[in-house]
Design an enzyme around this catalytic site. Structure first.
Site, mmCIF file in Angstrom:
data_model
loop_
_atom_site.group_PDB
_atom_site.id
_atom_site.type_symbol
_atom_site.label_atom_id
_atom_site.label_comp_id
_atom_site.label_asym_id
_atom_site.label_seq_id
_atom_site.Cartn_x
_atom_site.Cartn_y
_atom_site.Cartn_z
ATOM 1 N N HIS A 37 48.015 48.062 46.044
ATOM 2 C CA HIS A 37 46.859 47.510 46.764
ATOM 3 C C HIS A 37 46.775 48.086 48.174
ATOM 4 C CE1 HIS A 37 47.665 43.973 43.959
ATOM 5 N NE2 HIS A 37 46.412 44.273 43.705
ATOM 6 N N LYS A 149 45.033 52.457 37.599
ATOM 7 C CA LYS A 149 45.853 51.788 36.591
ATOM 8 C C LYS A 149 44.955 50.958 35.659
ATOM 9 C CE LYS A 149 48.693 48.147 37.152
ATOM 10 N NZ LYS A 149 48.422 47.254 36.001
ATOM 11 N N ASP A 150 43.969 50.295 36.270
ATOM 12 C CA ASP A 150 42.993 49.543 35.474
ATOM 13 C C ASP A 150 41.850 50.490 35.137
ATOM 14 O OD1 ASP A 150 44.119 46.805 35.474
ATOM 15 O OD2 ASP A 150 44.012 47.113 37.633
HETATM 16 O O1 PAF Z 1 41.672 44.406 39.434
HETATM 17 C C1 PAF Z 1 41.630 43.234 39.870
HETATM 18 O O2 PAF Z 1 42.475 42.792 40.637
HETATM 19 C C2 PAF Z 1 40.483 42.332 39.445
HETATM 20 O O3 PAF Z 1 40.112 42.575 38.127
HETATM 21 C C3 PAF Z 1 39.260 42.412 40.369
HETATM 22 C C4 PAF Z 1 38.625 43.785 40.371
HETATM 23 C C5 PAF Z 1 39.669 42.040 41.782
HETATM 24 C C6 PAF Z 1 38.186 41.416 39.914
HETATM 25 O O4 PAF Z 1 38.674 40.111 39.898
#
Ligand code: PAF
Length: 282
Positions: A37, A149-150
């Protein structure tokens, strides 16, 4: 860093910034922050005048109530981490602020949401699109930062932004890994020591899959090889491993087809669900 709990506070602060011609970079999160993050926050700070992060554990994207209940919530530590970087604002609303009433909107993502995560977590991407579209409407960022990653989430959000013609640039950011290769995730802290010890195998097997492809194995053989190796690890329970086209998420049948190919995996390590992926750079 200023902390906002309401939409009105966010709108007021950012309207003043925009009136001065400042650009806004947005990092939406669900908290339990880690270096992955923070890399998004750093990138946002390098590319924008103002950075805003959000922390909101979005109930509508959890298809498993236990997962929602157990999702780590570490607000104090998160604020400290954000404060250690260039992050001007943190938006951390209560559920009622975002959903004063039930969100009944349905997005049409077609195939993008019927495969992989979409198949195993029904409704998940509808919830992601609901909250991200609301957050974009509140923040109105110039750029928004998402981790690769997502990967499927990134595809869905790009598609949503196209469909709604939103004036925001979606910036994908590289996966950040622990030294042993495990992709950083808020869920890693829920792993038992036993499962944590075996979890680096995930990235090791993804890298082996890329080597097998480089050595001439076709996509179906590479996929079957990884699945067989993963299923032989007693502490990990595979959900899927698919090699897909980055744009369409269709299964790749030949390495010669145009476009980037991504190998995506989801599995359980004990009760913790993990995902990871690798680009087949052949
Ligand atoms: O990837 C995440 O942490 C969540 O899916 C997001 C994009 C903040 C939406 O809640």
């Amino acid at each position: 860093m200023e902390l906002f709990r309401t939409i009105a506070e966010v709108r007021e602060a950012l309207a003043a910034d925009r009136a001065q011609g400042l650009t806004v970079g947005f990092v939406p999160t669900m908290g339990a922050l880690h270096l992955g993050h923070l890399s998004l926050v750093e990138r946002a700070a390098a590319e924008n005048d103002r950075v805003i992060a959000s922390i909101f554990v979005n109930p509508t994207q959890f298809n498993d109530p236990n997962d929602l209940k157990n999702y780590p919530r570490t607000m104090e530590a998160d604020s400290e981490l954000l404060g250690s970087r260039t992050c001007h604002y943190l938006f951390a609303p209560e559920v009622g602020e975002i959903y004063p009433e039930k969100d009944t909107r349905q997005f049409q993502f077609g195939k993008l949401e019927s495969v992989m995560e979409g198949a195993f977590r029904p409704g998940h991407f509808q919830g992601v699109a609901q909250v991200v579209s609301k957050l974009f409407d509140i923040v109105r960022p110039d750029r928004a930062y998402f981790g690769y990653k997502d990967f499927q989430q990134y595809s869905i959000i790009c598609n949503m932004v196209d469909q709604l013609k939103l004036p925001v640039a979606i910036v994908p950011c590289p996966i950040v890994r622990e030294v042993d290769g495990l992709a950083m995730s808020s869920r890693n802290r829920l792993l038992t020591p036993e499962h944590r010890a075996v979890a680096p195998k995930i990235y090791a097997l993804l890298k082996e899959a890329v080597s097998a492809a480089r050595n001439g194995e076709d996509p179906a053989t590479v996929r079957a090889g990884l699945i067989a190796k993963m299923e032989a690890i007693p502490l990990l329970r595979l959900e899927y491993f698919d090699i897909v086209d980055e744009r369409t998420l269709e299964a790749v049948v030949s390495w010669d087809a145009p476009g980037r190919k991504v190998g995506c995996i989801a599995l359980y390590a004990g009760s913790v669900r993990l995902i990871d992926n690798i680009v087949f750079d052949l």
